[in-house]
Design a protein around this motif. Sequence first.
Motif, PDB file in Angstrom:
ATOM      1  N   ARG C  80     -35.052  23.952  -9.553  1.00  0.00           N
ATOM      2  CA  ARG C  80     -34.061  23.977 -10.499  1.00  0.00           C
ATOM      3  C   ARG C  80     -34.034  22.862 -11.485  1.00  0.00           C
ATOM      4  O   ARG C  80     -33.856  23.173 -12.640  1.00  0.00           O
ATOM      5  N   ALA C  81     -34.343  21.664 -10.946  1.00  0.00           N
ATOM      6  CA  ALA C  81     -34.172  20.545 -12.103  1.00  0.00           C
ATOM      7  C   ALA C  81     -35.396  20.684 -13.155  1.00  0.00           C
ATOM      8  O   ALA C  81     -35.413  20.405 -14.148  1.00  0.00           O
ATOM      9  N   VAL C  82     -36.641  21.080 -12.441  1.00  0.00           N
ATOM     10  CA  VAL C  82     -37.665  21.306 -13.339  1.00  0.00           C
ATOM     11  C   VAL C  82     -37.378  22.228 -14.559  1.00  0.00           C
ATOM     12  O   VAL C  82     -37.779  22.038 -15.637  1.00  0.00           O
ATOM     13  N   ARG C  83     -36.820  23.416 -14.024  1.00  0.00           N
ATOM     14  CA  ARG C  83     -36.486  24.566 -14.918  1.00  0.00           C
ATOM     15  C   ARG C  83     -35.439  24.057 -16.035  1.00  0.00           C
ATOM     16  O   ARG C  83     -35.612  24.242 -17.074  1.00  0.00           O
ATOM     17  N   ALA C  84     -34.419  23.336 -15.608  1.00  0.00           N
ATOM     18  CA  ALA C  84     -33.334  22.874 -16.645  1.00  0.00           C
ATOM     19  C   ALA C  84     -33.862  21.918 -17.354  1.00  0.00           C
ATOM     20  O   ALA C  84     -33.753  22.342 -18.669  1.00  0.00           O
ATOM     21  N   ALA C 113     -41.366   1.827 -14.425  1.00  0.00           N
ATOM     22  CA  ALA C 113     -42.516   2.688 -14.160  1.00  0.00           C
ATOM     23  C   ALA C 113     -42.373   4.068 -14.573  1.00  0.00           C
ATOM     24  O   ALA C 113     -43.360   5.023 -14.466  1.00  0.00           O
ATOM     25  N   ILE C 114     -41.145   4.703 -14.893  1.00  0.00           N
ATOM     26  CA  ILE C 114     -41.022   6.069 -15.036  1.00  0.00           C
ATOM     27  C   ILE C 114     -42.139   6.895 -16.265  1.00  0.00           C
ATOM     28  O   ILE C 114     -42.481   8.149 -15.858  1.00  0.00           O
ATOM     29  N   GLY C 115     -42.226   6.025 -17.212  1.00  0.00           N
ATOM     30  CA  GLY C 115     -43.198   6.646 -18.110  1.00  0.00           C
ATOM     31  C   GLY C 115     -44.600   6.630 -17.685  1.00  0.00           C
ATOM     32  O   GLY C 115     -44.961   7.983 -17.615  1.00  0.00           O
ATOM     33  N   VAL C 270     -37.701   6.612  -8.625  1.00  0.00           N
ATOM     34  CA  VAL C 270     -38.550   6.777  -9.617  1.00  0.00           C
ATOM     35  C   VAL C 270     -39.493   7.677  -9.358  1.00  0.00           C
ATOM     36  O   VAL C 270     -39.980   8.319 -10.313  1.00  0.00           O
ATOM     37  N   ARG C 271     -40.114   7.771  -8.235  1.00  0.00           N
ATOM     38  CA  ARG C 271     -41.204   8.752  -7.925  1.00  0.00           C
ATOM     39  C   ARG C 271     -40.865   9.945  -8.187  1.00  0.00           C
ATOM     40  O   ARG C 271     -41.449  10.892  -8.843  1.00  0.00           O
ATOM     41  N   GLU C 272     -39.965  10.436  -7.586  1.00  0.00           N
ATOM     42  CA  GLU C 272     -39.397  11.775  -7.760  1.00  0.00           C
ATOM     43  C   GLU C 272     -38.923  12.186  -8.717  1.00  0.00           C
ATOM     44  O   GLU C 272     -39.351  13.249  -9.341  1.00  0.00           O
ATOM     45  N   LEU C 273     -38.224  11.344  -9.589  1.00  0.00           N
ATOM     46  CA  LEU C 273     -37.980  11.777 -11.011  1.00  0.00           C
ATOM     47  C   LEU C 273     -39.004  11.619 -11.978  1.00  0.00           C
ATOM     48  O   LEU C 273     -39.085  12.632 -12.815  1.00  0.00           O
ATOM     49  N   GLY C 278     -42.746  14.989 -15.363  1.00  0.00           N
ATOM     50  CA  GLY C 278     -43.845  15.633 -15.819  1.00  0.00           C
ATOM     51  C   GLY C 278     -44.063  17.115 -15.435  1.00  0.00           C
ATOM     52  O   GLY C 278     -44.488  17.901 -16.418  1.00  0.00           O
ATOM     53  N   TYR C 279     -43.450  17.709 -14.491  1.00  0.00           N
ATOM     54  CA  TYR C 279     -43.286  19.410 -14.373  1.00  0.00           C
ATOM     55  C   TYR C 279     -42.466  19.910 -15.491  1.00  0.00           C
ATOM     56  O   TYR C 279     -42.857  21.051 -15.939  1.00  0.00           O
TER      57      TYR C 279
END
Lengths: 298, 298, 298, 298
Positions: C80-84, C113-115, C270-273, C278-279
């Motif tokens: 859902r987060a990816v689609r949002a 590091a998120i970029g 940060v890894r999950e977000l 990216g997705y």
Amino acid sequence: MFAKRTDLALEARELWQESAENTTKLSGVKAIKTRREGYPVTRVQILDDNGAKSLSKPVGDYLTVDLSTFWQRKPDYFERAVRAIGAELKAMLPQEGAVLVVGLGNSAMTPDAIGPLSLESLLITRHLRAAMPRQFAGFRAVSAFRTGVLGTTGVESAEAVRGLVKEVEPSFVITVDALASRRLGRVCTTVQMSDTGIVPGSGVGNYRAALDKETLGVPVFCVGVPTVVDAATLAADLLEESGVEDFDEKRLRGKNHPLMVTPRDIDAQVRELSKVIGYGINWALQDLEISEMNALLS
Amino acid sequence: MFAKRTDLALEARELWQESAENTTKLSGVKAIKTRREGYPVTRVQILDDNGAKSLSKPVGDYLTVDLSTFWQRKPDYFERAVRAIGAELKAMLPQEGAVLVVGLGNSAMTPDAIGPLSLESLLITRHLRAAMPRQFAGFRAVSAFRTGVLGTTGVESAEAVRGLVKEVEPSFVITVDALASRRLGRVCTTVQMSDTGIVPGSGVGNYRAALDKETLGVPVFCVGVPTVVDAATLAADLLEESGVEDFDEKRLRGKNHPLMVTPRDIDAQVRELSKVIGYGINWALQDLEISEMNALLS
Amino acid sequence: MFAKRTDLALEARELWQESAENTTKLSGVKAIKTRREGYPVTRVQILDDNGAKSLSKPVGDYLTVDLSTFWQRKPDYFERAVRAIGAELKAMLPQEGAVLVVGLGNSAMTPDAIGPLSLESLLITRHLRAAMPRQFAGFRAVSAFRTGVLGTTGVESAEAVRGLVKEVEPSFVITVDALASRRLGRVCTTVQMSDTGIVPGSGVGNYRAALDKETLGVPVFCVGVPTVVDAATLAADLLEESGVEDFDEKRLRGKNHPLMVTPRDIDAQVRELSKVIGYGINWALQDLEISEMNALLS
Amino acid sequence: MFAKRTDLALEARELWQESAENTTKLSGVKAIKTRREGYPVTRVQILDDNGAKSLSKPVGDYLTVDLSTFWQRKPDYFERAVRAIGAELKAMLPQEGAVLVVGLGNSAMTPDAIGPLSLESLLITRHLRAAMPRQFAGFRAVSAFRTGVLGTTGVESAEAVRGLVKEVEPSFVITVDALASRRLGRVCTTVQMSDTGIVPGSGVGNYRAALDKETLGVPVFCVGVPTVVDAATLAADLLEESGVEDFDEKRLRGKNHPLMVTPRDIDAQVRELSKVIGYGINWALQDLEISEMNALLS
């Protein structure tokens, strides 16, 4: 005579049979070929001291799954590999009891990293069962240990595992390690599982270095993948096949360093196979689907 | 006929001389042997089109420093290696002007990581000179670029460098890259420096892939270290020396993957040589002692 | 007066409204609240110079998706987060043309590091389309660039991107970056997307440092996640709410280092977000299901 | 009443003294201030049960070296810090016997990585003494252990250390760990050394979790560095100083995650301090110059 090095019972048997000196039949060794999930499986059984002496390996069962076609990435190649490894391992392991999984090898040296990397795909449950016995009653208790490298610990792998076994008291131990093969075609395509324990690294003849029932007090099962071929072994084979009898072995050694032959994309291959092994062990121990493992390990 | 692969001008010359077909003298190529800081140095000069055609390399100077004895770790082996590389490079490079150092290769694949790793030992000064011109007047302006891997960028190394050169406008470019050698003894023991530019990876015949004066508009100097030997090249050499003429080349390939021969401790060796190269470039460019580099890079 | 720092248009608007000095209505700014896939979405539109001056941000659209409930891991929270993110971004981006995605920030400093991390979940297709135009006709051309850190490159992010844009000629650029927020509750729970370009890091007032249509020649869209709160901002807010008017700001600074407030498990968050972002970009650009992205990125 | 959290005896003493409830003199606790190599040193001695109860810490010696000026990088700041830590530690440790150094904490979470990272600067000698007793007679036997994280091992740190101690039989143990402080000014500027053992993580009240003489059978010395301040502790202090008595503690918590305050460049600071600690332990144990450590560890 040049000693060809292999950790695979399958190859030890081939070497015996190829040897011109061995004119009689190999006794005390049985080999059976089957298939599992589309992947060929060979079981080499060393039945007695005769067999053990001929193959220079302890009495026991050695199962080899040939994952060559894994890299063709046909449908479900990953899931089938996990189930093939998992089912063969499940048949070999005790059906209950807590387990300690030991990742041998050096995580900073790619071809040697398969042990520590496999633990990253392993479901660790011992502490959860201890903290929430009711909720985790459905899981086998699994703990894990990365032995590290002698130069950075000062402690032999076998010593460290022995201490941990005394404290954690698992019913049995599974080791995961990189192996040496004599055939390029088996590098990163073969998984060997045995019920015999292991003498890691160059510990030959060093009793204290062994990880087996005698030294640890519990059964030791071993999962291994050949990730390199010794350069000298490869050349000896090659020249022999070409009918060359004498060659200067030194020619095959680096000026100061032992050499290995390995795939160019060894980093990626070791990473993928480590996941197959971790998931395969989960399959053998826990009653879970692969999708459930994905969810638990994400 | 099996094409033996080498990136070293030194070996291209050897191959020419070994070839039974080449009965005349090699023209347009000169080779001179000297020593620097205890390490043997060979300069191969390709003087004209004749030489370029014979060795399949562009006209230019190719300097090879033999660091075999580096690994014996005799007194000052590191400092001497830095000064040897640094002094040879200094003699080759323009004596002034800003420089962009490009680390080619894949930092996630050990034998290919020497380019990106070398940049970690490089003194980066361009932004400091821009911000504090008075304080950093004594330093040459140095910037650095890691090209990354095509699969993770979608952009060819040469395209990315071209864009950066237009923006940064250096007087010249230095590339650092892993090379292929045909001799085990040269793996991780040889540093080649040339003034000829480079076609990275398998870009043969791909004009846009070249990094040279023609494509970048500024001179391109190359530093490279062989870190692997192609397994098929090694075997071909070996069998030829043993008098075997025909052999099945396929026998030397993995089932699905190209194979390489490399030292077992390649991770550690690549790390050490990357530091030698980074410091060597610092030595060539800046007026600093090694102890001063240590302090600035810590 | 203590300047509270925020990169979120949402918070700039809140700050304006909270300020006792602002007794009139905020003109030139519109805010609309909706929901997408169960996550709250706020669109702040800065319509004219009045609004831009009041909020100290350029005219443009700023979309904020509130992922607070992501961490409750309810069913399909990731998909859902990816689609949002993906759907909101898709509505903002040009519907065709090649794109260059730029990961800003320091991959060696976790909150920054998120970029670079987001690029690891991005489908890179430009080189595939170039090599196999027929097979990859269904994909938008995507390339990626990690700007690195000034101290290790000597080159400003904006300079490097400008050079690459000249060479690669994308239709537009997307940047991914870590942001600063003033509210703990927004750290690692908010994604802001804007069509306004960005001035990375502390480049305020430095024209050459901007990444926007004016400096790059193509539209620049920005995706950002706040990963830290400035410690002094937090304390100022806290004391103000408690009715304290004067406090010693120095008390909130470390002896030698600026301080930040961040979640204890910032590395994992940060890894999950990064994967969500990216997705999400893949979702906005390519016509693919999430399961297809999994397969292509594994 | 909000419980302020600190692992520093120095701060426990300050908290006692600041408390309005404590109107009598603190008995059973002695504090002495000195200097070593230019860095201030405070020795807090908890002499008896009275003192232990007042400060909620076991009876023993707690030495604190204040490295605030380290970050000003004045001449020899690194060498002086190593000698200050090393000399204080040497005075506290047994003058002979083998030692096991335990790195507690999570190497994947920066502020928690100081334990495992310190081991990278430690001279490991136990295996060398065993293999070459004559050549290494001049070195104390040192081994090292990284406990890993419960979630990835399933084994409590204390269990794993207990097993290893039984096998390796050191004369004493040194632990290295990250601590919590209540003062921003002490984060990454303070090193505490104690002779009291430790209860790692949140193991308060969990007997089996302790690492001390009672559980391990040998003395346990602890080296620790505060790397974070609990956000709620910081705010409580701040508001109290500002005369605010009631505040909503929840306001200081993230929506789903505990928060910490830490320097922006925590990655770099933890790396540098880990080296100071590793070298400091080498200084305390071995008869070596810092330049000799550099050579042995390169």
